[in-house]
Scaffold this active site. Structure first.
Site, PDB file in Angstrom:
ATOM      1  N   SER A   1       0.842  -1.203   0.000  1.00 48.67           N
ATOM      2  CA  SER A   1       0.000   0.000   0.000  1.00 48.67           C
ATOM      3  C   SER A   1       0.871   1.245   0.000  1.00 48.67           C
ATOM      4  O   SER A   1       1.960   1.252   0.574  1.00 48.67           O
ATOM      5  CB  SER A   1      -0.914   0.016   1.230  1.00 48.67           C
ATOM      6  OG  SER A   1      -1.607   1.248   1.327  1.00 48.67           O
TER       7      SER A   1
ATOM      8  N   TYR B   1      -3.078  -0.761  10.302  1.00 50.17           N
ATOM      9  CA  TYR B   1      -3.089  -1.151   8.892  1.00 50.17           C
ATOM     10  C   TYR B   1      -1.801  -0.710   8.204  1.00 50.17           C
ATOM     11  O   TYR B   1      -1.158  -1.501   7.494  1.00 50.17           O
ATOM     12  CB  TYR B   1      -4.288  -0.527   8.185  1.00 50.17           C
ATOM     13  CG  TYR B   1      -4.267  -0.718   6.691  1.00 50.17           C
ATOM     14  CD1 TYR B   1      -4.565  -1.947   6.118  1.00 50.17           C
ATOM     15  CD2 TYR B   1      -3.930   0.348   5.842  1.00 50.17           C
ATOM     16  CE1 TYR B   1      -4.525  -2.133   4.740  1.00 50.17           C
ATOM     17  CE2 TYR B   1      -3.894   0.175   4.473  1.00 50.17           C
ATOM     18  CZ  TYR B   1      -4.194  -1.061   3.923  1.00 50.17           C
ATOM     19  OH  TYR B   1      -4.142  -1.227   2.554  1.00 50.17           O
TER      20      TYR B   1
END
Length: 321
Positions: A194, A209
């Site tokens: 990400s 996350y």
């Protein structure tokens, strides 16, 4: 003679002027090389023949979003597929859809609940791929927050699931598939990371996350160095926003591609750089962010995520009522 005169005049300048000139020239040269390289890899360089890695590809999180789109793209390249997911119904649906379009592709499915009994699920995967010429592994399965939250607001179950799916899942699946690649001395591993772990300096209100995706990034870089000399290419792709269920973005745009658009870019980058952003508009954002002061980017992200938190809390409140 004129050129020699200019050089002579330049050499007569004070040393600090020469130093500034040299720094400016080297900076311009470096920028020019970077731009040429970006143009080449984004628009000219062709994707590799993925079948040379092997005839099968394993894809986790293959029933939705980027994973599903990648399954179609790899089938289009002629690879047989091992689709991994936690829903039998969704696995049947995606299998039927791919088979209808690419009827020569062989497809196997493996049930793994990454937030459940992961060890048992990975054991099933090892059994399923035994003897297969698995050339590509796509670690795509992952989860995020339902919406932005301060760390003290995140419940323990979500913390446990984030670590189990995003960290332990990638690690165990890779550990199960990699030995066959080592034995055959060829393979490619694609880990979907990400932008919060590579592009942005921080991602407030998504701390756990972002930390799990930083693990994926570092894990990928280490494996890249460990195995590149024996023919195994390891890569971590760091997309920014993609219109998927996990991102809660429904409409695609120039800077927020659909899963299909992103997947088409993805397959052309497999086997190249150890870390990349294959969708070229995302790389423009990455460049812009890198030029801005970290404090300014942090302040922008904090405000942005605080707005997501407010909307999420309102939506949660309506559901409770």
């Amino acid at each position: 003679m004129e050129l020699w005169g200019c050089l002579s005049s330049l050499m007569d300048q004070p040393r600090w002027v020469l130093a500034v000139f040299a720094i400016g020239f080297l900076s311009l040269l470096k920028t020019s090389i970077a731009v040429i390289h970006w143009l080449f890899v984004s628009f000219i360089r062709r994707g590799k023949n993925l079948k040379r890695y092997g005839s099968w590809a394993v894809i986790t999180g293959a029933t939705d979003g980027i994973g599903r789109a990648l399954a179609f793209q790899l089938a289009r390249r002629g690879l047989n597929l091992v689709l991994v997911g936690r829903s039998p119904d969704k696995l049947r649906d995606v299998t039927a859809a791919i088979t209808e379009k690419y009827n020569k592709v062989r497809i196997e499915t493996v049930l793994i609940d990454f937030a459940g009994d992961l060890v048992e699920g990975v054991a099933r995967l090892k059994t399923a791929i035994e003897g297969m010429d698995v050339g590509i592994l796509v670690n795509n399965a992952g989860i995020s927050y339902p919406y932005a939250k301060y760390f003290h607001e995140v419940d323990e179950v979500l913390i446990e699931n984030l670590i189990k799916v995003n960290v332990e899942g990638v690690t165990r699946v890779t550990h199960a598939v990699l030995p066959g690649m080592v034995e055959r001395k060829r393979g490619a591993i694609l880990n979907i990371g990400s932008g919060v772990a590579a592009v942005l300096p921080s991602e407030p209100l998504y701390a756990v996350y972002a930390a799990t995706k930083s693990y994926v990034d570092q894990f990928s870089k280490c494996l890249y160095v460990e195995y590149k000399d024996i023919g195994i290419d390891v890569q971590c792709q760091v997309p920014l926003y993609v219109a998927t269920k996990m991102s809660s973005i429904r409409r695609s745009s120039f800077f927020v591609p659909s899963a299909d658009t992103y997947a088409r870019a993805t397959v052309d980058w497999i086997g190249y750089e150890p870390r990349c952003t294959p969708y070229w508009p995302h790389s423009l954002v990455w460049t812009l962010v890198s030029l801005l002061p970290v404090a300014a980017v942090d302040k922008w992200r904090l405000g942005f995520c605080q707005n997501i938190r407010k909307r999420g809390m309102r939506k949660e409140s309506r559901k409770e009522k």
